[in-house]
Design a protein around this motif. Structure first.
Motif, PDB file in Angstrom:
ATOM      1  N   GLN A  13       0.828  -1.203   0.000  1.00 34.48           N
ATOM      2  CA  GLN A  13       0.000   0.000   0.000  1.00 34.48           C
ATOM      3  C   GLN A  13       0.866   1.258   0.000  1.00 34.48           C
ATOM      4  N   PRO A  14       0.326   2.363  -0.500  1.00 35.15           N
ATOM      5  CA  PRO A  14       1.079   3.627  -0.431  1.00 35.15           C
ATOM      6  C   PRO A  14       1.505   3.934   0.999  1.00 35.15           C
ATOM      7  N   LYS A  86       5.270   5.178  -3.061  1.00 34.59           N
ATOM      8  CA  LYS A  86       4.226   5.916  -3.742  1.00 34.59           C
ATOM      9  C   LYS A  86       3.742   5.118  -4.952  1.00 34.59           C
ATOM     10  N   PRO A  87       2.523   5.365  -5.416  1.00 36.28           N
ATOM     11  CA  PRO A  87       2.040   4.655  -6.616  1.00 36.28           C
ATOM     12  C   PRO A  87       2.986   4.824  -7.803  1.00 36.28           C
ATOM     13  N   SER A 118      -0.166   0.159  -4.479  1.00 35.42           N
ATOM     14  CA  SER A 118      -1.570   0.429  -4.745  1.00 35.42           C
ATOM     15  C   SER A 118      -2.400   0.144  -3.506  1.00 35.42           C
ATOM     16  N   SER A 119      -3.464   0.907  -3.350  1.00 34.93           N
ATOM     17  CA  SER A 119      -4.396   0.657  -2.249  1.00 34.93           C
ATOM     18  C   SER A 119      -5.536  -0.248  -2.716  1.00 34.93           C
TER      19      SER A 119
END
Length: 119
Positions: A13-14, A86-87, A118-119
């Motif tokens: 996740q971010p 970060k993405p 990614s979330s």
């Protein structure tokens, strides 16, 4: 035959963290500079970070303060600690090494490991 084998990629996740590893194996005399590059779909491969045999490091501006490259010369391994992901860090990450063998100095690449933020 010299090989670079990467591990440690995955989905995160971010804001999360991942640690990539790359181990060199085979017959060689010395490993000079080792590094990490990445390539996102539709983009050119870009440098992420490098570390010399004397542990001098260099980073892309986009990862400074978030990523840390290190190496263990006894294990012929280079690491990339990635924090605050970060993405836009989503890419295939490739290990690279300049290795001296009986063939002379040659550049080697790993097979790549996918990092998805990614979330």
């Amino acid at each position: 035959q010299v090989q670079l084998v990467e591990s440690g990629g995955g989905l995160v996740q971010p804001g999360g963290s991942l640690r990539l590893s790359c181990a060199a194996s085979g017959s060689f005399f010395r490993i000079n500079t080792m590094g990490w590059y990445r390539q996102a779909p539709g983009k050119e491969r870009e440098l992420v970070a490098t570390v010399t045999s004397g542990r001098i490091t260099n980073y892309a501006d986009s990862v400074k303060g978030r990523f840390t490259i290190s190496r263990d010369n006894a294990k012929n391994t280079v690491y990339l600690q990635m924090n605050s992901l970060k993405p836009e860090d989503t890419s295939v990450y490739y290990c690279n090494a300049d290795i001296q063998s009986w063939l002379g100095n040659s550049e080697y690449w790993g097979q790549g490991t996918q990092v998805t933020v990614s979330s």
